[in-house]
Design an enzyme around this catalytic site. Structure first.
Site, PDB file in Angstrom:
ATOM      1  N   ASN A   3     -35.564 -68.266 -36.622  1.00 21.30           N
ATOM      2  CA  ASN A   3     -34.194 -67.747 -36.462  1.00 21.30           C
ATOM      3  C   ASN A   3     -33.798 -66.748 -37.538  1.00 21.30           C
ATOM      4  O   ASN A   3     -32.695 -66.201 -37.496  1.00 21.30           O
ATOM      5  CB  ASN A   3     -33.190 -68.904 -36.382  1.00 21.30           C
ATOM      6  CG  ASN A   3     -33.357 -69.681 -35.078  1.00 21.30           C
ATOM      7  OD1 ASN A   3     -34.125 -69.260 -34.198  1.00 21.30           O
ATOM      8  ND2 ASN A   3     -32.687 -70.802 -34.970  1.00 21.30           N
TER       9      ASN A   3
ATOM     10  N   ARG B 231     -32.972 -65.522 -24.876  1.00 26.54           N
ATOM     11  CA  ARG B 231     -31.619 -64.985 -24.952  1.00 26.54           C
ATOM     12  C   ARG B 231     -31.334 -64.354 -26.310  1.00 26.54           C
ATOM     13  O   ARG B 231     -30.433 -63.548 -26.445  1.00 26.54           O
ATOM     14  CB  ARG B 231     -30.602 -66.051 -24.622  1.00 26.54           C
ATOM     15  CG  ARG B 231     -30.623 -67.227 -25.570  1.00 26.54           C
ATOM     16  CD  ARG B 231     -29.507 -68.156 -25.244  1.00 26.54           C
ATOM     17  NE  ARG B 231     -28.270 -67.461 -24.977  1.00 26.54           N
ATOM     18  CZ  ARG B 231     -27.518 -66.866 -25.901  1.00 26.54           C
ATOM     19  NH1 ARG B 231     -27.940 -66.866 -27.139  1.00 26.54           N
ATOM     20  NH2 ARG B 231     -26.405 -66.259 -25.596  1.00 26.54           N
TER      21      ARG B 231
ATOM     22  N   CYS C  91     -28.753 -71.172 -20.792  1.00 24.27           N
ATOM     23  CA  CYS C  91     -30.059 -71.818 -20.992  1.00 24.27           C
ATOM     24  C   CYS C  91     -29.809 -73.315 -20.879  1.00 24.27           C
ATOM     25  O   CYS C  91     -28.708 -73.762 -20.577  1.00 24.27           O
ATOM     26  CB  CYS C  91     -30.639 -71.441 -22.346  1.00 24.27           C
ATOM     27  SG  CYS C  91     -29.755 -72.197 -23.682  1.00 24.27           S
TER      28      CYS C  91
ATOM     29  N   ARG D 237     -23.821 -70.237 -23.243  1.00 23.21           N
ATOM     30  CA  ARG D 237     -24.223 -69.270 -24.276  1.00 23.21           C
ATOM     31  C   ARG D 237     -23.676 -67.853 -23.984  1.00 23.21           C
ATOM     32  O   ARG D 237     -24.406 -66.884 -23.854  1.00 23.21           O
ATOM     33  CB  ARG D 237     -25.741 -69.235 -24.422  1.00 23.21           C
ATOM     34  CG  ARG D 237     -26.447 -70.563 -24.436  1.00 23.21           C
ATOM     35  CD  ARG D 237     -26.627 -71.276 -25.753  1.00 23.21           C
ATOM     36  NE  ARG D 237     -27.139 -70.573 -26.876  1.00 23.21           N
ATOM     37  CZ  ARG D 237     -28.408 -70.606 -27.289  1.00 23.21           C
ATOM     38  NH1 ARG D 237     -29.303 -71.209 -26.581  1.00 23.21           N
ATOM     39  NH2 ARG D 237     -28.764 -70.000 -28.401  1.00 23.21           N
ATOM     40  N   PRO D 238     -22.367 -67.696 -23.856  1.00 20.85           N
ATOM     41  CA  PRO D 238     -21.783 -66.373 -23.584  1.00 20.85           C
ATOM     42  C   PRO D 238     -21.993 -65.426 -24.770  1.00 20.85           C
ATOM     43  O   PRO D 238     -22.359 -65.868 -25.863  1.00 20.85           O
ATOM     44  CB  PRO D 238     -20.300 -66.671 -23.403  1.00 20.85           C
ATOM     45  CG  PRO D 238     -20.067 -67.929 -24.137  1.00 20.85           C
ATOM     46  CD  PRO D 238     -21.329 -68.728 -24.015  1.00 20.85           C
TER      47      PRO D 238
ATOM     48  N   LEU E  47     -18.229 -62.672 -27.902  1.00 21.88           N
ATOM     49  CA  LEU E  47     -17.878 -62.344 -29.297  1.00 21.88           C
ATOM     50  C   LEU E  47     -18.714 -61.164 -29.810  1.00 21.88           C
ATOM     51  O   LEU E  47     -18.216 -60.329 -30.577  1.00 21.88           O
ATOM     52  CB  LEU E  47     -18.057 -63.566 -30.195  1.00 21.88           C
ATOM     53  CG  LEU E  47     -17.214 -64.779 -29.814  1.00 21.88           C
ATOM     54  CD1 LEU E  47     -17.492 -65.942 -30.747  1.00 21.88           C
ATOM     55  CD2 LEU E  47     -15.725 -64.439 -29.804  1.00 21.88           C
TER      56      LEU E  47
ATOM     57  N   ILE F 132     -21.285 -78.124 -31.274  1.00 19.24           N
ATOM     58  CA  ILE F 132     -21.572 -76.685 -31.181  1.00 19.24           C
ATOM     59  C   ILE F 132     -21.887 -76.265 -29.749  1.00 19.24           C
ATOM     60  O   ILE F 132     -21.349 -75.276 -29.259  1.00 19.24           O
ATOM     61  CB  ILE F 132     -22.747 -76.299 -32.126  1.00 19.24           C
ATOM     62  CG1 ILE F 132     -22.472 -76.751 -33.563  1.00 19.24           C
ATOM     63  CG2 ILE F 132     -23.052 -74.802 -32.024  1.00 19.24           C
ATOM     64  CD1 ILE F 132     -21.296 -76.059 -34.230  1.00 19.24           C
TER      65      ILE F 132
END
Ligand code: EPZ
Length: 418
Positions: free
Chosen positions: A23, A92, A116, A121-122, A125, A327
């Site tokens: 990540n 993504r 997913c 998971r838009p 933002l 989250i």
């Protein structure tokens, strides 16, 4: 297709060398789009997500050469401005090329990533931030079309919720925007710090790194540089559980324990013996696993990416534990499989009530998403007998040399072709 066969039920004892962070590597690779100079990244983990990002950057025109865990990126010939659905749907995180492409070309198209296994998971933002910086955003037949003919300009971006990806896209876009950008309610994850440090090494002017308010003074262009990817705190946290859940101990090397302090403190709350060193730590079973109540939070709180792994440990602890996922809206895909392995878990909304059992039962199970799969491995290491975990590709997204690292701790584990 491959499966993992684990003959568990015996204590692990051994050393694990931590790889580069998935990540962190992904946004660092995306940042290469912001310069036409050469970027050399070292300590890049060999993972399928990294291969997917390489495919995407190559598709866009980047020249990439690899030697071992080192990658050289040259993006002087970026000719494509469209990130296609068939690549984006595989990962993504591809969406973090948007900021760099837009900053560089003044135009970018990217397939909407879609949801997913763990949630919708838009990317609203991400788009809000780029619009504030002067981009025009259109959504057309599953693609985001972003244009900034006069270039991007600095702006104050105040995120209503903390988003790692949106903070990353904004950092990358703001580095060469005209004027100053201030990000409020920025994500503070160590991977964001790694990205900001890379951008500054390329000549960006970013301050407030690691804080929830980051200031970026746009510069006209960025240089090349050489940079090493930080170690993977979630890989480290996963192996930190592997010792105690088998009644053994694991010595983790190559990471500063402060990067996963909330995970280590949670393990200590659960009775695990944690010994911290400068560049590593050891976790050891210390008689029994105590119940705990844990909530996932943004950094520096307890990470959602460790939720499934700690849940597995709670399953074989004493008493009743609670795990609340704050989250993502659907990050309990591992629960039905853990229950099939004998766990006693009750889901109510975002909270798990976990009644400890003495041991998991070996079974055939199915991986569903990256971190869910790692909790099944931990359960399989605890269970006596043979556990088979199908759809191993989920794990190969985020764990480098998984079976070799477990075998080095004495685990009886093998990758079998289905
Ligand atoms: C990153 O995902 C990580 N992925 C995830 O790790 C990690 O779980 C997550 O951050 C949280 O720490 C990578 O870094 C590649 P977010 P990201 O934007 O950036 C909502 C793993 O297992 N949101 O911080 O997608 C979102 O739906 C992966 O390695 C919006 O509503 O996470 C979520 O509920 C899984 N709108 C919350 O914010 C947006 O525009 C946090 O998401 C963006 C996000």
């Amino acid at each position: 297709m491959y499966k993992l066969e684990i003959n568990g039920g015996k204590p692990l004892k051994g050393k694990v060398q931590i790889s580069g962070a998935k990540n962190a590597a992904l946004p660092l690779m995306a940042a290469c789009l912001c310069t036409d100079k050469e970027i050399n990244l070292s300590n890049v983990p060999k993972l399928s997500d990294i291969a997917t990002m390489n495919d995407l950057l190559s598709y866009l025109g980047a020249e990439i050469s690899q030697s071992g865990n080192g990658f050289k990126f040259s993006t002087k010939n970026i000719k494509e401005v469209r990130a296609p659905y068939d690549i984006v749907k595989k990962m993504r995180a591809s969406v973090i090329v948007l900021g760099g492409l837009l900053a560089r070309n003044g135009y970018a198209e990217i397939s909407l990533p879609g949801g997913c296994a763990i949630g919708l998971r838009p990317i609203n933002l991400h788009l809000m931030a780029l619009e504030k910086m002067g981009a025009e955003i259109d959504l057309d037949s599953g693609y985001v079309k972003a244009s900034a003919k006069n270039g991007l300009k600095g702006a104050v971006i105040d995120f209503p919720i903390v988003s790692v990806g949106a903070t990353e896209n904004t950092l990358i876009a703001a580095a060469t925007a005209k004027g100053t950008t201030i990000i409020k309610n920025a994500a503070r994850e160590p991977e964001i710090v790694d990205l900001a440090n890379l951008l500054n090494a390329m000549g960006a002017k970013i301050s407030g790194i690691g804080e929830s308010e980051i200031t970026i003074e746009g510069v006209s262009s960025l240089n090349g540089c050489t940079y090493s990817v930080m170690p993977d705190r979630i890989e480290a946290g996963t192996y930190a559980v592997a010792g105690p859940i088998t009644g053994g101990e694991t010595e983790i090397e190559g990471i500063n324990p402060s990067l996963l302090e909330s995970t280590l403190q949670t393990l200590e709350k659960m009775g695990v013996k944690v010994t911290r060193k400068q560049n590593g730590f050891t976790t050891a079973f210390d008689g029994k696993i105590l119940p705990a109540s844990v909530q996932t939070e943004v950094y520096p709180g307890f990470p959602t990416d460790m939720q499934a792994q700690i849940t597995a440990l709670m399953c074989v602890g004493a008493g009743t534990s609670f795990m609340q996922e704050n989250i993502f809206e659907n990050r309990f895909m591992h629960i039905p499989e853990l229950i099939r392995m004998g766990a006693n878990i009750n889901i109510s909304g975002h909270t798990l009530e976990i009644k400890g059992v003495s041991q998991f039962k070996a079974a055939e199970v199915m991986a569903t998403d990256l971190r869910a799969s790692s909790s099944l491995i931990l359960a399989g290491l605890n269970a006596a007998g043979k556990t088979s975990i199908h759809r191993l590709y989920h794990l190969d997204r985020g764990y480098e040399n998984l079976e070799e690292k477990l075998q080095a701790c004495g685990a009886d584990v093998a990758r079998i072709k289905e």
